[in-house]
Design a protein around this motif. Structure first.
Motif, PDB file in Angstrom:
ATOM      1  N   LYS A  73      82.325  22.845  48.793  1.00 22.99           N
ATOM      2  CA  LYS A  73      83.159  21.785  48.244  1.00 22.99           C
ATOM      3  C   LYS A  73      84.162  22.388  47.248  1.00 22.99           C
ATOM      4  N   ASN A  74      85.381  21.849  47.265  1.00 24.14           N
ATOM      5  CA  ASN A  74      86.475  22.361  46.431  1.00 24.14           C
ATOM      6  C   ASN A  74      86.794  23.811  46.773  1.00 24.14           C
ATOM      7  N   TYR A  75      86.838  24.095  48.064  1.00 19.43           N
ATOM      8  CA  TYR A  75      87.120  25.454  48.525  1.00 19.43           C
ATOM      9  C   TYR A  75      88.587  25.817  48.250  1.00 19.43           C
ATOM     10  N   ARG A  76      88.773  27.026  47.718  1.00 15.82           N
ATOM     11  CA  ARG A  76      90.135  27.546  47.565  1.00 15.82           C
ATOM     12  C   ARG A  76      90.161  29.068  47.469  1.00 15.82           C
ATOM     13  N   TYR A  77      89.329  29.608  46.580  1.00 10.98           N
ATOM     14  CA  TYR A  77      89.374  31.057  46.342  1.00 10.98           C
ATOM     15  C   TYR A  77      88.081  31.759  46.747  1.00 10.98           C
ATOM     16  N   GLU A  78      87.261  31.125  47.560  1.00 13.12           N
ATOM     17  CA  GLU A  78      85.975  31.708  47.936  1.00 13.12           C
ATOM     18  C   GLU A  78      86.025  32.409  49.292  1.00 13.12           C
ATOM     19  N   PHE A  79      87.165  32.959  49.632  1.00 13.97           N
ATOM     20  CA  PHE A  79      87.338  33.575  50.947  1.00 13.97           C
ATOM     21  C   PHE A  79      86.343  34.718  51.171  1.00 13.97           C
ATOM     22  N   GLY A  80      86.125  35.529  50.143  1.00 13.61           N
ATOM     23  CA  GLY A  80      85.189  36.641  50.280  1.00 13.61           C
ATOM     24  C   GLY A  80      83.791  36.173  50.617  1.00 13.61           C
ATOM     25  N   PHE A  81      83.362  35.099  49.981  1.00 13.36           N
ATOM     26  CA  PHE A  81      82.038  34.541  50.225  1.00 13.36           C
ATOM     27  C   PHE A  81      81.941  33.995  51.642  1.00 13.36           C
ATOM     28  N   VAL A  82      82.978  33.248  52.055  1.00 11.77           N
ATOM     29  CA  VAL A  82      82.991  32.674  53.397  1.00 11.77           C
ATOM     30  C   VAL A  82      82.996  33.778  54.452  1.00 11.77           C
ATOM     31  N   LYS A  83      83.780  34.812  54.228  1.00 11.35           N
ATOM     32  CA  LYS A  83      83.855  35.929  55.161  1.00 11.35           C
ATOM     33  C   LYS A  83      82.500  36.606  55.303  1.00 11.35           C
ATOM     34  N   TYR A  84      81.806  36.755  54.179  1.00  7.45           N
ATOM     35  CA  TYR A  84      80.487  37.380  54.197  1.00  7.45           C
ATOM     36  C   TYR A  84      79.526  36.589  55.082  1.00  7.45           C
ATOM     37  N   ILE A  85      79.521  35.264  54.945  1.00  6.42           N
ATOM     38  CA  ILE A  85      78.609  34.429  55.718  1.00  6.42           C
ATOM     39  C   ILE A  85      78.998  34.428  57.201  1.00  6.42           C
ATOM     40  N   MET A  86      80.286  34.278  57.484  1.00  7.90           N
ATOM     41  CA  MET A  86      80.738  34.192  58.873  1.00  7.90           C
ATOM     42  C   MET A  86      80.500  35.493  59.632  1.00  7.90           C
ATOM     43  N   GLN A  87      80.572  36.618  58.965  1.00 10.04           N
ATOM     44  CA  GLN A  87      80.394  37.896  59.632  1.00 10.04           C
ATOM     45  C   GLN A  87      78.941  38.344  59.704  1.00 10.04           C
ATOM     46  N   ASN A  88      78.085  37.767  58.873  1.00  9.59           N
ATOM     47  CA  ASN A  88      76.691  38.216  58.826  1.00  9.59           C
ATOM     48  C   ASN A  88      75.696  37.218  59.390  1.00  9.59           C
ATOM     49  N   SER A  89      76.097  35.973  59.602  1.00  3.96           N
ATOM     50  CA  SER A  89      75.168  34.983  60.127  1.00  3.96           C
ATOM     51  C   SER A  89      75.278  34.915  61.645  1.00  3.96           C
ATOM     52  N   THR A  90      74.203  35.246  62.331  1.00  6.92           N
ATOM     53  CA  THR A  90      74.201  35.230  63.797  1.00  6.92           C
ATOM     54  C   THR A  90      73.823  33.874  64.372  1.00  6.92           C
ATOM     55  N   SER A  91      73.390  32.940  63.524  1.00  5.50           N
ATOM     56  CA  SER A  91      72.955  31.626  64.009  1.00  5.50           C
ATOM     57  C   SER A  91      73.827  30.484  63.505  1.00  5.50           C
ATOM     58  N   LEU A  92      74.921  30.804  62.797  1.00  4.70           N
ATOM     59  CA  LEU A  92      75.784  29.777  62.213  1.00  4.70           C
ATOM     60  C   LEU A  92      76.396  28.903  63.307  1.00  4.70           C
ATOM     61  N   ARG A  93      76.392  27.582  63.056  1.00  2.88           N
ATOM     62  CA  ARG A  93      76.982  26.626  63.985  1.00  2.88           C
ATOM     63  C   ARG A  93      78.178  25.900  63.397  1.00  2.88           C
ATOM     64  N   CYS A  94      78.247  25.802  62.074  1.00  2.00           N
ATOM     65  CA  CYS A  94      79.354  25.062  61.460  1.00  2.00           C
ATOM     66  C   CYS A  94      79.646  25.595  60.064  1.00  2.00           C
ATOM     67  N   MET A  95      80.922  25.854  59.801  1.00  2.00           N
ATOM     68  CA  MET A  95      81.388  26.198  58.457  1.00  2.00           C
ATOM     69  C   MET A  95      82.309  25.069  58.014  1.00  2.00           C
ATOM     70  N   ALA A  96      81.864  24.269  57.039  1.00  3.72           N
ATOM     71  CA  ALA A  96      82.626  23.107  56.572  1.00  3.72           C
ATOM     72  C   ALA A  96      83.211  23.388  55.196  1.00  3.72           C
ATOM     73  N   LEU A  97      84.530  23.330  55.090  1.00  2.00           N
ATOM     74  CA  LEU A  97      85.229  23.628  53.843  1.00  2.00           C
ATOM     75  C   LEU A  97      86.051  22.420  53.425  1.00  2.00           C
ATOM     76  N   TYR A  98      85.814  21.957  52.196  1.00  2.09           N
ATOM     77  CA  TYR A  98      86.528  20.798  51.663  1.00  2.09           C
ATOM     78  C   TYR A  98      87.391  21.255  50.493  1.00  2.09           C
ATOM     79  N   THR A  99      88.690  21.171  50.657  1.00  6.89           N
ATOM     80  CA  THR A  99      89.610  21.627  49.616  1.00  6.89           C
ATOM     81  C   THR A  99      89.741  20.587  48.515  1.00  6.89           C
TER      82      THR A  99
END
Length: 393
Positions: free
Chosen positions: A335-361
Motif C-alpha cells: 500500500k502507498n507504493y512508490r519507492y519500494e522498487f528494490g523490495f518488489v524486485k527482490y520478491i518477484m525474482q525470488n518467489s517461485t510460487s507468486l501468483r499476484c503482485m498488487a501495488l496501490y499508489t
C-alpha cells in the motif's frame, strides 16, 4: 385490526425483540399487560447513550430506563427462573452507579452470559468482569484497569477485543491473557500500558513492584496454543506488548511494530503496518524468514521519501531467500507504493510460487507519466516469468 404479533409464543416474540435496541424493547412494555414481563426475557441487551442522545429525547429518562433494566436483573424471580442474557452490549459515556452496575452485570454473568461488549466511563476498574468464566466473546472499549484481581478466570473466552484500554501496571496484560487458556482471536488497538519504571511519589511503591516480581511478570506471558488470529495496532509502549512467542500459533497476524522474533509455522497471512518513521528492512526480512508457510503478505505504509527504499536489494540479495518464497507464497500487497522498487524486485525474482503482485499508489501520485514509468519497470522484471499477474492502481 387483529394483533397477530401478540398471538405468537413468548419465545418467538423475544427472539424478534432481540434485534432491537433496549430502549425500543423497553417501550413495548406499555402495549398491554402481556407485554410487561416480555422485555426482561429478551436474550440480548443493547444500551448506547450516544444513540439516545442523538434522538433528542430526555437523557434522564433514558438513564431511568437503564437503571430499571439493570436492577431487574437482580430481582429474585428472574434469578430463580434462570432468565438470563446471552449477549450484552453497553456503551455509556454518562455516569451510572458503579455498585448497581457491578451487581447486575455479575447476576447476568452467573446466569450464563456469553458475549459482553462494554464501554464504560467510571473511575473504578471493572475487575469483576475478569471472573466471568462463561464469556466466549469479550470486547472492552475506553476502560482503565487501575487495579487488578488476584485471579482471572476467563476459561471459555475465545474472542478478545481491546480498544483504548489502559493498564496501570505493565504485568496486568500478561495476567489478563494468561487467564484466557483457549483464546482464539485477539485484537488490540490504542492499548496503553504504564510507561515509567515505577518511580512514584511514594517511594515504597517502586520497591513493592520489585518485591512482586516486575521483571518476572514481563516473562510470564504464556503461549496461547489455540490462537488463530492476532491484530495488534498502536500499542504504547509497543515493546511491552505480548512477546511474539506467545502468538506463534496464529494463522493471521497484523502488527504495527516487530519487537522480537519467533517462528510462525502456521502463519499464512501477515500484515506489517508502519508509521511515519518507516520500516527497518532487516526487520521485514526477518519476519518473512520466520514464516515458512506464508501465503499472503501485506506491506502497509504511509507515503514516504525515496530514502525509504535505499539499499534494500543490495542489503538482502546476498542473504538466504526466505523459505516461504519457494513453497506456498501466493500474493504480495504493498500500500502507498512508490519507492519500494528494490523490495518488489527482490520478491518477484525470488518467489517461485507468486501468483499476484498488487501495488496501490498513494493519492499524491497523480502523474500518469510517472505511473507509466513505474509500470514499465515492473513488467521488465516480469519478463522472466509469466506465472503471476501485476495489479497496479
Amino acid at each position: 385490526m387483529d394483533d397477530r404479533i401478540s398471538l405468537l409464543p413468548n419465545e418467538t416474540i423475544c427472539h424478534i425483540l432481540s434485534f432491537l435496541p433496549t430502549e425500543d424493547v423497553y417501550a413495548t412494555s406499555v402495549l398491554s399487560k402481556r407485554w410487561i414481563p416480555l422485555y426482561l426475557s429478551v436474550p440480548t441487551l443493547d444500551i448506547d447513550d450516544k444513540r439516545f442522545v442523538s434522538s433528542g429525547k430526555s437523557y434522564s429518562n433514558f438513564m431511568m430506563m437503564v437503571c430499571a433494566t439493570l436492577f431487574a436483573q437482580m430481582v429474585p424471580r428472574y434469578i430463580e427462573k434462570k432468565i438470563g442474557l446471552r449477549k450484552v452490549r453497553i456503551s455509556l459515556y454518562g455516569g451510572v452507579e458503579p455498585s448497581l452496575f457491578e451487581k447486575s452485570l455479575t447476576a447476568v454473568a452467573e446466569r450464563g452470559m456469553e458475549h459482553l461488549d462494554l464501554l464504560l466511563i467510571v473511575p473504578q476498574s471493572p475487575c469483576y468482569i475478569l471472573s466471568f468464566r462463561n464469556l466466549v466473546v469479550l470486547k472492552l472499549k475506553v476502560i482503565s484497569f487501575r487495579e487488578f484481581p488476584i485471579t482471572i478466570d476467563l476459561a471459555s473466552l475465545k474472542i478478545l477485543h481491546l480498544f483504548r484500554v489502559y493498564f496501570k501496571e505493565r504485568w496486568y496484560l500478561a495476567e489478563f491473557l494468561n487467564g484466557c487458556p483457549i483464546l482464539e482471536e485477539i485484537e488490540a488497538k490504542d492499548l496503553s500500558l504504564k510507561y515509567d519504571w515505577g518511580f512514584h511519589e511514594q517511594k515504597g511503591k517502586f520497591k513493592k513492584m520489585h518485591e512482586c516480581g516486575f521483571h518476572e511478570h514481563k516473562e510470564k506471558f504464556k503461549k496461547l496454543p489455540n490462537l488463530v488470529k492476532a491484530n495488534l495496532i498502536n500499542l504504547v509502549p509497543f515493546y511491552f506488548t505480548p512477546p511474539l512467542t506467545a502468538l506463534c500459533n496464529v494463522q493471521f497476524l497484523r502488527l504495527e511494530e516487530v519487537y522480537d522474533r519467533a517462528v510462525f509455522s502456521n502463519l499464512t497471512h501477515l500484515e506489517l503496518v508502519f508509521g511515519t518513521t518507516g520500516a527497518d528492512w532487516y526487520m521485514v526480512y526477518g519476519m518473512l524468514n520466520d514464516c515458512p508457510n506464508l501465503q499472503n503478505f501485506v506491506f502497509d505504509k504511509p507515503p514516504l521519501s525515496e530514502s525509504f527504499d535505499a539499499g534494500w536489494y543490495e542489503q538482502m540479495e546476498l542473504r538466504v531467500v526466505p523459505k516461504c518464497f519457494s513453497s506456498q507464497f501466493r500474493k504480495c500487497t504493498i500500500k502507498n507504493y512508490r519507492y519500494e522498487f528494490g523490495f518488489v524486485k527482490y520478491i518477484m525474482q525470488n518467489s517461485t510460487s507468486l501468483r499476484c503482485m498488487a501495488l496501490y499508489t498513494p493519492a499524491s501520485l497523480d502523474d500518469p507519466f510517472e505511473k507509466l514509468e513505474i509500470l514499465n519497470e515492473l513488467f521488465s522484471i516480469r519478463e522472466r516469468t509469466s506465472t503471476y499477474e501485476i495489479v497496479f492502481i
